[in-house]
Write an enzyme that holds these catalytic residues in place. Structure first.
Site, PDB file in Angstrom:
ATOM      1  N   TYR A 199      -2.972   5.597  -9.279  1.00 37.13           N
ATOM      2  CA  TYR A 199      -2.887   5.055  -8.038  1.00 37.13           C
ATOM      3  C   TYR A 199      -4.181   4.034  -7.878  1.00 37.13           C
ATOM      4  CZ  TYR A 199      -3.170   4.953  -3.012  1.00 37.13           C
ATOM      5  OH  TYR A 199      -3.045   4.580  -1.602  1.00 37.13           O
ATOM      6  N   HIS A 234      -4.036  -0.045  -7.422  1.00 38.82           N
ATOM      7  CA  HIS A 234      -4.660  -0.863  -6.261  1.00 38.82           C
ATOM      8  C   HIS A 234      -5.925  -1.733  -6.816  1.00 38.82           C
ATOM      9  CE1 HIS A 234      -2.582   2.004  -3.630  1.00 38.82           C
ATOM     10  NE2 HIS A 234      -3.080   1.366  -2.861  1.00 38.82           N
ATOM     11  N   TYR A 292      -9.235  -3.032   5.195  1.00 34.28           N
ATOM     12  CA  TYR A 292      -8.477  -1.862   4.659  1.00 34.28           C
ATOM     13  C   TYR A 292      -8.908  -1.030   3.970  1.00 34.28           C
ATOM     14  CZ  TYR A 292      -3.722  -0.053   4.149  1.00 34.28           C
ATOM     15  OH  TYR A 292      -2.528   0.754   3.968  1.00 34.28           O
ATOM     16  N   TRP A 311       6.562  -3.178  -2.923  1.00 30.81           N
ATOM     17  CA  TRP A 311       5.140  -2.281  -3.265  1.00 30.81           C
ATOM     18  C   TRP A 311       5.528  -0.780  -3.061  1.00 30.81           C
ATOM     19  CZ3 TRP A 311       0.815  -2.972  -5.383  1.00 30.81           C
ATOM     20  CH2 TRP A 311      -0.148  -1.757  -5.138  1.00 30.81           C
ATOM     21  N   TRP A 312       6.406  -0.432  -1.890  1.00 31.27           N
ATOM     22  CA  TRP A 312       6.701   0.860  -1.850  1.00 31.27           C
ATOM     23  C   TRP A 312       7.496   1.333  -2.939  1.00 31.27           C
ATOM     24  CZ3 TRP A 312       9.376   0.802   3.576  1.00 31.27           C
ATOM     25  CH2 TRP A 312       8.221   0.799   4.650  1.00 31.27           C
TER      26      TRP A 312
END
Length: 105
Positions: A19, A23, A42, A77-78
Site C-alpha cells: 500500500y 502511494h 490529502y 486506481w480502484w
C-alpha cells in the site's frame, strides 16, 4: 474555506508495504485528477493493529469530490488497489465517512 472529509477504510493483512509503495508511486494523472477536483491536503494514516486506514482531505465541494468516482483515472486506481484492501463490487474502497467532533485551526 475548504470542507474537511474524514473517513476510514480497511487494508488487507500483510499489505502495508505494498500500500505504501503504491502511494509512494502515485500516478501523476491521479494527482492531477485530485487537484482539478478541488482536493487539497490529502492524508491517509494506518492504525497497524487493526489495519484501518484513516483518510483526511480538504475539498472545495462535495460535488467535485463525488465526481472523482466517475472518472476513468479513478476507476483504474480502484482496480489497481482492489487486491490489497476491502472493496465494493465495483472495486471502490469500502469507506465509512467519519463525523467530525472537534477541529482547531
Amino acid at each position: 474555506m475548504p470542507l474537511r472529509k474524514t473517513f476510514v477504510m480497511s487494508l488487507n493483512p500483510g499489505c502495508r508495504a505494498e500500500y505504501q509503495r503504491r502511494h509512494d508511486e502515485l500516478w501523476p494523472e491521479m494527482v492531477d485528477l485530485l487537484h482539478t477536483h478541488g482536493v487539497r491536503n490529502y492524508t491517509i494514516a494506518l492504525l497497524e493493529e487493526t489495519n484501518q486506514l484513516f483518510g483526511y482531505a480538504e475539498i472545495e465541494s462535495e460535488a467535485q469530490w463525488a465526481a472523482i468516482a466517475d472518472t476513468e483515472v479513478c476507476r483504474r486506481w480502484w482496480d489497481h488497489m482492489q487486491d490489497i484492501m476491502a472493496t465494493n463490487p465495483d472495486n471502490s474502497p469500502r469507506s465509512i465517512e467519519l463525523v467530525e467532533v472537534f477541529h482547531l485551526e
